[in-house]
Design an enzyme around this catalytic site. Sequence first.
Site, PDB file in Angstrom:
ATOM      1  N   MET A   1      -0.626  -8.129   3.890  1.00 27.31           N
ATOM      2  CA  MET A   1      -1.910  -8.552   3.306  1.00 27.31           C
ATOM      3  C   MET A   1      -2.190  -7.758   2.025  1.00 27.31           C
ATOM      4  SD  MET A   1      -4.352  -9.655   6.408  1.00 27.31           S
ATOM      5  CE  MET A   1      -4.953  -8.049   6.862  1.00 27.31           C
TER       6      MET A   1
ATOM      7  N   GLU B   1       3.029   3.226   1.680  1.00 25.52           N
ATOM      8  CA  GLU B   1       4.393   3.636   2.025  1.00 25.52           C
ATOM      9  C   GLU B   1       4.907   2.935   3.300  1.00 25.52           C
ATOM     10  OE1 GLU B   1       7.811   5.347   1.161  1.00 25.52           O
ATOM     11  OE2 GLU B   1       6.116   5.299  -0.248  1.00 25.52           O
ATOM     12  N   GLY B   2       3.992   2.590   4.217  1.00 27.17           N
ATOM     13  CA  GLY B   2       4.408   1.871   5.435  1.00 27.17           C
ATOM     14  C   GLY B   2       5.009   0.519   5.086  1.00 27.17           C
ATOM     15  N   HIS B   3       4.319  -0.222   4.189  1.00 22.23           N
ATOM     16  CA  HIS B   3       4.851  -1.514   3.734  1.00 22.23           C
ATOM     17  C   HIS B   3       6.175  -1.312   2.988  1.00 22.23           C
ATOM     18  CE1 HIS B   3       0.333  -2.442   3.495  1.00 22.23           C
ATOM     19  NE2 HIS B   3       0.770  -3.321   4.371  1.00 22.23           N
TER      20      HIS B   3
HETATM   21  P1  AMP Z   1      -0.726  -5.555   6.812  1.00 25.85           P
HETATM   22  O1  AMP Z   1      -0.645  -5.641   5.339  1.00 25.85           O
HETATM   23  O2  AMP Z   1      -1.654  -4.494   7.305  1.00 25.85           O
HETATM   24  O3  AMP Z   1      -0.932  -6.894   7.470  1.00 25.85           O
HETATM   25  O4  AMP Z   1       0.700  -5.055   7.307  1.00 25.85           O
HETATM   26  C1  AMP Z   1       1.873  -5.726   6.928  1.00 25.85           C
HETATM   27  C2  AMP Z   1       3.026  -5.179   7.717  1.00 25.85           C
HETATM   28  O5  AMP Z   1       3.160  -3.784   7.462  1.00 25.85           O
HETATM   29  C3  AMP Z   1       2.850  -5.329   9.233  1.00 25.85           C
HETATM   30  O6  AMP Z   1       4.084  -5.659   9.829  1.00 25.85           O
HETATM   31  C4  AMP Z   1       2.391  -3.961   9.644  1.00 25.85           C
HETATM   32  O7  AMP Z   1       2.682  -3.643  10.989  1.00 25.85           O
HETATM   33  C5  AMP Z   1       3.193  -3.096   8.694  1.00 25.85           C
HETATM   34  N1  AMP Z   1       2.576  -1.775   8.561  1.00 25.85           N
HETATM   35  C6  AMP Z   1       1.294  -1.486   8.264  1.00 25.85           C
HETATM   36  N2  AMP Z   1       1.071  -0.162   8.297  1.00 25.85           N
HETATM   37  C7  AMP Z   1       2.263   0.409   8.612  1.00 25.85           C
HETATM   38  C8  AMP Z   1       2.695   1.754   8.810  1.00 25.85           C
HETATM   39  N3  AMP Z   1       1.863   2.789   8.682  1.00 25.85           N
HETATM   40  N4  AMP Z   1       3.985   1.963   9.128  1.00 25.85           N
HETATM   41  C9  AMP Z   1       4.846   0.920   9.281  1.00 25.85           C
HETATM   42  N5  AMP Z   1       4.502  -0.368   9.109  1.00 25.85           N
HETATM   43  C10 AMP Z   1       3.223  -0.620   8.785  1.00 25.85           C
END
Ligand code: AMP
Length: 280
Positions: free
Chosen positions: A30, A35-37
Amino acid sequence: MKIVSEPKEMQRLAEEWRSRSGVIGFVPTMGYLHEGHLELMRRGRDVCDHLVASIFVNPTQFGPNEDLATYPRNFDRDCELAGSVGVDVIFYPSAEKMYPEGFQTYVEVTGLTAGMEGASRPGHFKGVATVVCKLFHQVKPHYAYFGEKDYQQLAAIRRMVRDLDMDLTIVGCPTVREESGLALSSRNAYLSVEGKKAGLCLSRSLARARELARNGETDAGVILREARAVVEKEPLARLDYMKICHPESLEELEKVESGSRLIMAVRVENTRLLDNGPLL
Ligand code: AMP
């Protein structure tokens, strides 16, 4: 790096890559990348010929009183970050293109999504499964990367892919954290300095639960009592739920065994923070 906003154009591009036997990797997000993304993208970059990241704040997964309107956005910065880890295409569709007038088809994963986030956010997973299903049809990936940070979401997507015979592999990636232990999340941007400090009670409670399990405690009730107490001691935090679950079925467990997962949601300053991890 190319930016594609038309679903039909994304499909054409994916078809062309596939016709030349190119392997497609996909990271749905989204936006407001962190860094997670980026770690998910690096995982994809390592094994795929073509790497697509989508940025779409999906309206159907937000409840009426949730933060759809205020969800943090920064498209230019996202493009820079995605480019820096080698993303080939940013897929950036509009809500109107994704849900045109007359849209009335939804995908629903049942049992797995009934509790936890599903109970706290009615309709959330129906929106998630529907948009992920659509994105898979648009991007046609061989591999799609999801974070363990949203553990119930990952389990539901795996279930959907199995149940609907979708021809791709879901890759789950470990949660990326700040050095403090706080799991990275776009929603951390809502937190004040004190809120961020308070948010550390999630990783602290996970660490406490892990310590107990690793020292031989197997009674989930005992572990949960201690782990909940860590959150309850934090004045700015309010526990939404905390459970010890089987890693695939997400059924609640009475006895902790290898792979058992502690999963929680905690509200800090009106922001819901999620965390989870294996105990053994
Ligand atoms: P989002 O943009 O929050 O919908 O997340 C997109 C993707 O990134 C999803 O698969 C999340 O699980 C993953 N994600 C978000 N935060 C983290 C994180 N801290 N570590 C690893 N993956 C993450």
